[in-house]
Design a protein around this motif. Structure first.
Motif, PDB file in Angstrom:
ATOM      1  N   LYS A   3       0.852  -1.181   0.000  1.00  0.00           N
ATOM      2  CA  LYS A   3       0.000   0.000   0.000  1.00  0.00           C
ATOM      3  C   LYS A   3       0.894   1.239   0.000  1.00  0.00           C
ATOM      4  CE  LYS A   3      -4.611  -0.956   1.708  1.00  0.00           C
ATOM      5  NZ  LYS A   3      -5.643  -0.571   2.686  1.00  0.00           N
ATOM      6  N   VAL A   4       0.782   2.009  -1.067  1.00  0.00           N
ATOM      7  CA  VAL A   4       1.504   3.266  -1.178  1.00  0.00           C
ATOM      8  C   VAL A   4       0.860   4.282  -0.240  1.00  0.00           C
ATOM      9  CG1 VAL A   4       2.004   5.161  -2.781  1.00  0.00           C
ATOM     10  CG2 VAL A   4       2.210   2.789  -3.540  1.00  0.00           C
ATOM     11  N   LYS A   5       1.672   5.192   0.282  1.00  0.00           N
ATOM     12  CA  LYS A   5       1.148   6.239   1.153  1.00  0.00           C
ATOM     13  C   LYS A   5       1.509   7.612   0.604  1.00  0.00           C
ATOM     14  CE  LYS A   5       1.217   3.517   5.432  1.00  0.00           C
ATOM     15  NZ  LYS A   5       1.529   3.547   6.883  1.00  0.00           N
ATOM     16  N   ASN A   6       0.758   8.610   1.013  1.00  0.00           N
ATOM     17  CA  ASN A   6       1.124   9.982   0.702  1.00  0.00           C
ATOM     18  C   ASN A   6       2.342  10.376   1.524  1.00  0.00           C
ATOM     19  OD1 ASN A   6      -0.961  10.542  -1.147  1.00  0.00           O
ATOM     20  ND2 ASN A   6      -2.401  11.011   0.496  1.00  0.00           N
ATOM     21  N   PHE A   7       3.076  11.373   1.033  1.00  0.00           N
ATOM     22  CA  PHE A   7       4.251  11.884   1.745  1.00  0.00           C
ATOM     23  C   PHE A   7       3.967  13.342   2.108  1.00  0.00           C
ATOM     24  CE2 PHE A   7       8.568  13.777   1.759  1.00  0.00           C
ATOM     25  CZ  PHE A   7       9.150  12.977   2.738  1.00  0.00           C
ATOM     26  N   LYS A  19      -9.411   5.982   1.177  1.00  0.00           N
ATOM     27  CA  LYS A  19      -9.762   5.473  -0.150  1.00  0.00           C
ATOM     28  C   LYS A  19      -8.501   5.146  -0.950  1.00  0.00           C
ATOM     29  CE  LYS A  19     -14.107   8.082  -0.440  1.00  0.00           C
ATOM     30  NZ  LYS A  19     -14.866   9.097  -1.219  1.00  0.00           N
ATOM     31  N   TYR A  20      -8.538   4.025  -1.685  1.00  0.00           N
ATOM     32  CA  TYR A  20      -7.377   3.575  -2.456  1.00  0.00           C
ATOM     33  C   TYR A  20      -7.781   3.206  -3.880  1.00  0.00           C
ATOM     34  CZ  TYR A  20      -4.598   3.394   1.816  1.00  0.00           C
ATOM     35  OH  TYR A  20      -3.925   3.741   2.967  1.00  0.00           O
ATOM     36  N   PRO A  36      -3.176   5.824  -2.610  1.00  0.00           N
ATOM     37  CA  PRO A  36      -4.237   6.660  -2.061  1.00  0.00           C
ATOM     38  C   PRO A  36      -5.040   7.358  -3.154  1.00  0.00           C
ATOM     39  CG  PRO A  36      -2.158   7.044  -0.922  1.00  0.00           C
ATOM     40  CD  PRO A  36      -1.847   6.222  -2.132  1.00  0.00           C
ATOM     41  N   ASN A  37      -6.335   7.426  -2.962  1.00  0.00           N
ATOM     42  CA  ASN A  37      -7.178   8.282  -3.788  1.00  0.00           C
ATOM     43  C   ASN A  37      -7.426   9.538  -2.958  1.00  0.00           C
ATOM     44  OD1 ASN A  37      -8.738   9.324  -5.782  1.00  0.00           O
ATOM     45  ND2 ASN A  37     -10.426   7.872  -5.570  1.00  0.00           N
ATOM     46  N   SER A  38      -6.433  10.437  -2.993  1.00  0.00           N
ATOM     47  CA  SER A  38      -6.401  11.571  -2.066  1.00  0.00           C
ATOM     48  C   SER A  38      -7.547  12.534  -2.312  1.00  0.00           C
ATOM     49  CB  SER A  38      -5.064  12.300  -2.184  1.00  0.00           C
ATOM     50  OG  SER A  38      -3.990  11.437  -1.898  1.00  0.00           O
ATOM     51  N   THR A  39      -7.890  13.260  -1.268  1.00  0.00           N
ATOM     52  CA  THR A  39      -9.009  14.203  -1.302  1.00  0.00           C
ATOM     53  C   THR A  39      -8.559  15.574  -0.806  1.00  0.00           C
ATOM     54  OG1 THR A  39      -9.675  13.542   0.926  1.00  0.00           O
ATOM     55  CG2 THR A  39     -10.683  12.348  -0.921  1.00  0.00           C
ATOM     56  N   GLN A  40      -9.509  16.495  -0.767  1.00  0.00           N
ATOM     57  CA  GLN A  40      -9.227  17.857  -0.326  1.00  0.00           C
ATOM     58  C   GLN A  40      -8.623  17.880   1.075  1.00  0.00           C
ATOM     59  OE1 GLN A  40      -9.945  20.564  -2.381  1.00  0.00           O
ATOM     60  NE2 GLN A  40      -8.892  21.895  -0.931  1.00  0.00           N
ATOM     61  N   GLU A  41      -9.055  16.974   1.924  1.00  0.00           N
ATOM     62  CA  GLU A  41      -8.535  16.925   3.298  1.00  0.00           C
ATOM     63  C   GLU A  41      -7.034  16.627   3.317  1.00  0.00           C
ATOM     64  OE1 GLU A  41     -12.920  16.217   3.463  1.00  0.00           O
ATOM     65  OE2 GLU A  41     -11.265  15.523   2.197  1.00  0.00           O
ATOM     66  N   ASP A  42      -6.587  15.734   2.441  1.00  0.00           N
ATOM     67  CA  ASP A  42      -5.158  15.430   2.339  1.00  0.00           C
ATOM     68  C   ASP A  42      -4.382  16.636   1.818  1.00  0.00           C
ATOM     69  OD1 ASP A  42      -5.354  12.519   3.007  1.00  0.00           O
ATOM     70  OD2 ASP A  42      -6.519  12.490   1.153  1.00  0.00           O
ATOM     71  N   LEU A  43      -4.979  17.316   0.850  1.00  0.00           N
ATOM     72  CA  LEU A  43      -4.337  18.507   0.286  1.00  0.00           C
ATOM     73  C   LEU A  43      -4.164  19.580   1.344  1.00  0.00           C
ATOM     74  CD1 LEU A  43      -3.216  20.211  -2.016  1.00  0.00           C
ATOM     75  CD2 LEU A  43      -5.569  20.737  -2.693  1.00  0.00           C
ATOM     76  N   HIS A 203      -1.009  11.266  -3.938  1.00  0.00           N
ATOM     77  CA  HIS A 203      -1.390  10.341  -4.995  1.00  0.00           C
ATOM     78  C   HIS A 203      -2.903  10.397  -5.218  1.00  0.00           C
ATOM     79  CE1 HIS A 203       2.592   8.415  -5.016  1.00  0.00           C
ATOM     80  NE2 HIS A 203       2.566   8.602  -3.702  1.00  0.00           N
ATOM     81  N   GLY A 204      -3.317  10.073  -6.432  1.00  0.00           N
ATOM     82  CA  GLY A 204      -4.736  10.036  -6.721  1.00  0.00           C
ATOM     83  C   GLY A 204      -5.034  10.419  -8.149  1.00  0.00           C
ATOM     84  N   GLU A 205      -6.296  10.576  -8.445  1.00  0.00           N
ATOM     85  CA  GLU A 205      -6.741  10.836  -9.804  1.00  0.00           C
ATOM     86  C   GLU A 205      -6.561  12.298 -10.194  1.00  0.00           C
ATOM     87  OE1 GLU A 205     -10.783   9.549  -9.539  1.00  0.00           O
ATOM     88  OE2 GLU A 205     -10.295   7.485 -10.101  1.00  0.00           O
TER      89      GLU A 205
END
Length: 475
Positions: A3-7, A19-20, A36-43, A203-205
């Motif tokens: 599982k890849v993670k955000n940095f 979400k992945y 990760p299928n990153s979202t606004q919260e991650d940003l 990471h994400g779309e």
């Protein structure tokens, strides 16, 4: 399964909403990791970290920033095998190609800008006895860097290296199809001594987190490489907030073969410029224009070289071509070959999927198409080239300029005056004469027309990732 993670802020973290996305290995057609299928919260977390880091990084001495980037380049070289393996599994390209070109060039990108920033000079204008004006280049702040899937680490580093060198903090998004090398880079950034929050990787779309990075009010500049259709959206979004934007987009590049060329060299290099990386390079010469008097001779030599190509397992050192990046892209490439037949083309070589696990396609050569048909006008971005005749220099230039793209062009001629004349007439940002894909990082890089706006490379990139500030002092 990995599982890849955000940095973010120097740490590997799970996406907040959990979400992945499955990451499929093109060479086998099977899932080998999840991202990760990153979202606004991650940003928002990445932006917060970058804001805290910016005062530290932007005021750090140029020498110290340079040493950190040099150290990062060293670490990429030390870990070359790991990066190459992940890039090959991620992208489908032959492992030997990733080792020989992609990963070394990524290291070179960091090393070049680590040196360039130390030697970057500003300007001063002196009005004797009255005033002195000097111009400094100030970092912008937080910048967004969005890179494509075809050259994952190479183009990722091509963007973030000058941004970091100028003292900016970066929120970067690699392609969701090829996340692994960017994922590995975070650990090395820490080892190199980069302060937490300077480099953040989400990471994400593209339509999700990619668009969110472009829209966020705290990102002051956007550097994007990808398709022209997406580039239009990125450009329109960024312009509404008056952000600086650099767009490196598609190409439908002409490869012009004049009768006075070195025929053997032109044929051999044209095979490379057609099919390297499965033709998944924006600089590939997908339209080969051949002077009529040598058309049959060139075609014979070109096809002889094509027949030597081996399509196979990316891990096999004998493979010249590996797998296309995804099943969707494989279907797209095949649909264009079917279209070429409908448009009256004749397949001289290839033209079929290779029936095995993974996404493999034969290197394909087509002739007999009208120069203005869709196959000759639209970017296929795969191992498909067309052969076209021309009678005169003027006709060659007209055909070369007939598409909406203007990224690169290759010319083959022994006539120096013609080389200059045609180079100046062709509407492309990059012209190669009697060679292909030779790059000097000091020179500007980018296209004309629908191939993008802005220039990367050399001081052009350092200027893009900075703001000019004039200081006037009265004497």
């Amino acid at each position: 399964m990995q599982k890849v993670k955000n940095f973010i802020n120097g740490n590997y973290v799970d996406p907040i909403k959990g979400k992945y996305i499955d990451n499929v290995e093109p060479g086998t057609g099977k899932v080998f990791s999840q991202i990760p299928n990153s979202t606004q919260e991650d940003l928002e977390e990445a932006i917060k970290a970058a804001k805290i880091a910016f005062p530290v990084w932007s005021t750090m001495s140029v020498d110290k920033r340079s040493r950190i980037l040099h150290k990062l380049a060293d670490l990429i070289e030390t870990n070359l095998d790991d990066f190459a393996l992940m890039e090959s599994r991620d992208n489908g390209k032959p492992l030997w190609l990733a080792k020989a070109v992609d990963i070394p060039r990524a290291s070179t990108n960091f090393r070049f800008y680590a040196s360039a920033i130390v030697n970057f000079s500003t300007e001063a204008q002196v009005s004797e006895g009255f005033m002195v004006n000097y111009t400094r280049r100030a970092p912008i702040g937080i910048v967004g860097c969005i890179s494509p899937w075809n050259l994952p680490l190479y183009l990722f580093s091509w963007k973030i290296a000058p941004a970091l060198a100028m003292g900016n903090c970066v929120v970067a998004k690699p392609s969701e199809l090829t996340p692994m090398t960017a994922f590995l880079l975070g650990r090395l950034a820490n080892e190199a001594g980069m302060p937490p929050g300077v480099l953040n990787i989400l990471h994400g779309e593209g339509k999700g987190i990619g668009q969110a990075i472009v829209e966020h009010k705290s990102t002051k500049a956007i550097s994007f490489t990808g398709g022209t259709a997406t580039g239009k959206i990125v450009g329109a979004t960024a312009s509404q907030q008056f952000k600086k934007v650099s767009l490196e987009l598609g190409g439908k590049n002409p490869n012009i073969i004049f009768a006075d060329c070195d025929l053997d060299e032109a044929a051999k290099t044209s095979v490379k410029s057609s099919f390297t990386n499965q033709g998944e390079i924006c600089l590939c010469g997908s339209r080969i224009l051949i002077e009529d008097s040598i058309y049959e001779k060139f075609k014979t030599k070109f096809l002889e070289e094509c027949r030597k190509l081996i399509v196979g397992d990316p891990m096999d050192t004998n493979s010249n071509l590996g797998a296309l990046v995804s099943e969707e892209h494989l279907n797209k490439v095949d649909s264009y070959v079917r279209l070429a037949l409908e448009e009256g083309g004749t397949i001289l070589h290839g033209g079929k999927r290779i029936e095995k696990e993974g996404y493999y396609y034969e290197p394909t050569v087509i002739e007999g198409l009208d120069e203005h048909c869709r196959t000759n006008m639209e970017e296929i971005f795969g191992p498909v080239v067309t052969l076209n005749r021309f009678q005169s220099e003027e006709e060659a230039i007209d055909i070369a300029n007939s598409t909406r793209y203007g990224l690169s062009c290759t010319l083959w001629t022994s006539d120096l005056k013609r080389a200059h004349r045609v180079s100046h007439a062709v509407q492309s940002g990059i012209i190669w004469v009697n060679c292909w894909l030779i790059r000097d990082l000091r020179t500007p890089f980018g296209g004309m027309k629908d191939s993008g706006i802005g220039r990367e490379g050399g001081n052009e990139a350092l200027r893009f990732f900075s703001e000019a500030q004039n200081v006037c002092i009265k004497l």
